[in-house]
Scaffold this motif. Structure first.
Motif, PDB file in Angstrom:
ATOM      1  N   HIS A 258      -3.044  -2.574  10.096  1.00  0.00           N
ATOM      2  CA  HIS A 258      -4.445  -2.616  10.688  1.00  0.00           C
ATOM      3  C   HIS A 258      -5.472  -2.150   9.656  1.00  0.00           C
ATOM      4  O   HIS A 258      -4.995  -1.609   8.854  1.00  0.00           O
ATOM      5  N   VAL A 259      -6.767  -2.447   9.845  1.00  0.00           N
ATOM      6  CA  VAL A 259      -7.742  -2.138   9.351  1.00  0.00           C
ATOM      7  C   VAL A 259      -8.789  -1.423   9.930  1.00  0.00           C
ATOM      8  O   VAL A 259      -9.066  -1.538  11.067  1.00  0.00           O
ATOM      9  N   ASP A 260      -9.647  -0.278   9.349  1.00  0.00           N
ATOM     10  CA  ASP A 260     -10.536   0.471   9.869  1.00  0.00           C
ATOM     11  C   ASP A 260     -11.629   0.846   8.603  1.00  0.00           C
ATOM     12  O   ASP A 260     -11.454   0.146   7.486  1.00  0.00           O
ATOM     13  N   GLY A 261     -12.666   1.245   9.130  1.00  0.00           N
ATOM     14  CA  GLY A 261     -13.654   1.510   8.200  1.00  0.00           C
ATOM     15  C   GLY A 261     -14.973   1.922   8.835  1.00  0.00           C
ATOM     16  O   GLY A 261     -15.196   2.087   9.815  1.00  0.00           O
ATOM     17  N   ARG A 267     -10.740   0.433   5.063  1.00  0.00           N
ATOM     18  CA  ARG A 267      -9.385   0.942   4.416  1.00  0.00           C
ATOM     19  C   ARG A 267      -8.388   0.455   5.114  1.00  0.00           C
ATOM     20  O   ARG A 267      -8.257  -0.148   6.766  1.00  0.00           O
ATOM     21  N   LEU A 268      -7.231  -0.287   4.391  1.00  0.00           N
ATOM     22  CA  LEU A 268      -5.905  -0.539   4.824  1.00  0.00           C
ATOM     23  C   LEU A 268      -4.769   0.367   5.416  1.00  0.00           C
ATOM     24  O   LEU A 268      -4.670   1.306   4.544  1.00  0.00           O
ATOM     25  N   VAL A 277      -5.207   2.404   2.101  1.00  0.00           N
ATOM     26  CA  VAL A 277      -5.554   1.853   0.799  1.00  0.00           C
ATOM     27  C   VAL A 277      -7.107   1.115   0.935  1.00  0.00           C
ATOM     28  O   VAL A 277      -7.170   0.464   1.867  1.00  0.00           O
ATOM     29  N   PRO A 278      -7.834   1.559  -0.183  1.00  0.00           N
ATOM     30  CA  PRO A 278      -9.075   1.302   0.019  1.00  0.00           C
ATOM     31  C   PRO A 278      -9.583  -0.357  -0.267  1.00  0.00           C
ATOM     32  O   PRO A 278      -8.543  -0.876  -0.833  1.00  0.00           O
ATOM     33  N   VAL A 279     -10.464  -0.897   0.460  1.00  0.00           N
ATOM     34  CA  VAL A 279     -11.029  -2.073   0.118  1.00  0.00           C
ATOM     35  C   VAL A 279     -12.258  -2.091  -0.356  1.00  0.00           C
ATOM     36  O   VAL A 279     -13.104  -1.624   0.048  1.00  0.00           O
ATOM     37  N   SER A 280     -12.663  -2.634  -1.554  1.00  0.00           N
ATOM     38  CA  SER A 280     -14.050  -2.745  -2.206  1.00  0.00           C
ATOM     39  C   SER A 280     -14.790  -3.546  -1.331  1.00  0.00           C
ATOM     40  O   SER A 280     -14.262  -4.682  -1.055  1.00  0.00           O
TER      41      SER A 280
END
Length: 296
Positions: A258-261, A267-268, A277-280
């Protein structure tokens, strides 16, 4: 993904009604000394319409001429640039509209030009500049309203984006078992790792080394190799499920749970590991495409 409402005619109408109440109840700038009580309803209604018309025209100028449409997916530098231009034109227009309106209201249509002359009858911007300084207060209210609405809708866009990504992950289901050819990842000191790209969890660049996390016989392992992320990305370029999600990370999208932020970014969360794991922000769209979040 659900479409987020942009700042629209209804927002400007609501803002105008707020100004109508403000002018009716507060009578700012000491105008009660120059405007008779019988003209106050017209004065308040006029201020309401001036804000509405000025806001609409300013929005059209910024959108059509400067090519800065309302876009909640854009980050704050874009929003501030658009907002600054919007308020610049709004103050200029409101100062003209309000000055002209009050002049006509007080002196009549035949003396509309009084706003543009001094006591000697010569052309002057004195009254305009006086009004311009006062109208900065009007613009402050508009700025606060704009800031609140922009922040709220940017947040809503981010939430909808995360929901869309997580929905795509759920629809993708579990990791598919596939027979994928192995690749050899080489290091600068002749160290190598033979691995199936489908078994790679993620790769992190740390200084001059790569930390490769992968599965072998169902067990999560790590291999440290001296190499660049760009070089390994080229080796894995034929495998679309390996995504360059951040300047320091490659990730296997099939292992995303899942993804949150928040406003700082996404962030993954990955299968079988606590670390995220970060997502730019520049790679959000690539992540959406990799997960199929853009499909109807």
């Amino acid at each position: 993904m659900k479409k987020i409402q942009k700042i629209s005619i209804w927002d400007y109408l609501l803002l105008s009604v707020g100004f109508f109440l403000f002018f009716t109840l507060m009578r700012p700038y000491g105008l009660e000394n120059s405007i008779s009580d019988r003209l106050w309803p017209l004065q308040s209604l006029g201020c309401c319409m001036l804000i509405f018309v000025g806001s609409m025209i300013s929005d059209i100028i910024v959108t059509c001429i400067f090519r800065l449409p309302c876009d909640n997916s854009k980050e704050w530098p874009y929003q501030i640039r658009r907002g600054a231009l919007f308020f610049l034109f709004l103050i200029i227009l409101i100062s003209v509209f309000a000055g002209q309106y009050f002049t006509i209201l007080e002196w009549g249509w035949e003396h509309w030009y009084y706003f543009w002359i001094d006591y000697d009858g010569n052309f002057s911007l004195q009254w305009y500049m006086n009004g311009f300084r006062q109208d900065l207060i009007w613009a402050l209210f508009v700025a606060l309203y704009w800031l609140f609405m922009t922040k709220s809708r940017m947040k809503e866009h981010r939430i909808q984006e995360l929901l869309s990504l997580n929905e795509a992950i759920e629809q993708a289901g579990t990791v598919k078992e596939e027979n994928v050819d192995t690749v050899v990842i080489c290091g600068e000191y002749k160290e190598t790792l033979t691995v199936s790209p489908a078994d790679i969890l993620y790769i992190e660049s740390i200084a001059n080394y790569l930390s490769i996390w992968y599965f072998h016989d169902g067990e999560l392992k790590q291999k440290r190799i001296r190499n660049t992320l760009k070089s390994v990305e080229e080796t894995l370029s034929g495998y679309p499920f390996i995504l360059h999600c951040h300047r320091a990370f490659l990730v296997n999208t099939r292992f995303i749970t899942h993804v949150d932020g928040n406003s700082a970014g996404c962030r993954l969360h990955l299968f079988s590991i606590d670390r995220t794991v970060p997502v730019s922000k520049a790679n959000i769209e690539a992540l959406r495409q990799a997960l199929g979040a853009d499909k109807e």
